[in-house]
Design an enzyme around this catalytic site. Structure first.
Site, mmCIF file in Angstrom:
data_model
loop_
_atom_site.group_PDB
_atom_site.id
_atom_site.type_symbol
_atom_site.label_atom_id
_atom_site.label_comp_id
_atom_site.label_asym_id
_atom_site.label_seq_id
_atom_site.Cartn_x
_atom_site.Cartn_y
_atom_site.Cartn_z
ATOM 1 N N CYS A 53 0.826 -1.209 0.000
ATOM 2 C CA CYS A 53 0.000 0.000 0.000
ATOM 3 C C CYS A 53 0.865 1.266 0.000
ATOM 4 O O CYS A 53 2.034 1.243 0.368
ATOM 5 C CB CYS A 53 -0.960 0.013 1.178
ATOM 6 S SG CYS A 53 -0.199 0.438 2.735
ATOM 7 N N CYS A 55 0.811 3.872 1.918
ATOM 8 C CA CYS A 55 1.319 4.380 3.188
ATOM 9 C C CYS A 55 2.546 3.597 3.650
ATOM 10 O O CYS A 55 3.362 4.108 4.413
ATOM 11 C CB CYS A 55 0.241 4.428 4.263
ATOM 12 S SG CYS A 55 -0.549 2.871 4.652
#
Length: 134
Positions: A53, A55
């Site tokens: 992902c 993040c």
């Protein structure tokens, strides 16, 4: 030419794996490796639950890199990769109770006991510097 999904994903995630292993963090790729490392743990340990992902790329992995520049760092450094090494990740998460599965995440253990846990929701809106400071 046909490429299997596993090969495709392996090629895609290898740079994400390398980003942590270049820092001296050991990958645990099987449930057995996780159990061996954690069941015999002495001292302090950091386990990073890596993921694909945004993040993880934008804050988690850079935050871990900055944290390892501090004077005090954990004795042992490990990572599992959520969605890739599923059994290893599931086994590692057994040690993170009472927290639900979260990726990316960072666990700090002392003598095999969880003492601090940074969940995805604490990563995705923070800077790498703030994560490293924590």
């Amino acid at each position: 030419m046909s490429m299997s999904f596993e090969m495709y994903m392996s090629d895609m995630v290898q740079p994400m794996r390398d980003e942590l292993t270049r820092l001296g963090i050991t990958e645990l790729r099987t449930a057995e490796q996780v159990a061996e490392a954690l069941d015999q743990a002495k001292g302090t340990m950091m386990i990073v639950v890596n993921s694909v992902c945004g993040c993880a790329a934008g804050q988690c992995r850079p935050g871990v890199a900055k944290a390892l520049e501090h004077d005090a760092v954990p004795d042992q450094l490990y990572t599992v990769f959520a969605g890739q090494d599923r059994e290893a990740t599931a086994k590692a998460r057994e040690y993170f109770a009472p927290y639900p599965p979260s990726s990316p995440s960072i666990a700090i253990l002392k003598d095999g006991e969880l003492v601090h846990f940074i969940e995805r929701q604490q990563i995705e809106d923070r800077s790498a510097e703030a994560i490293a400071a924590e």
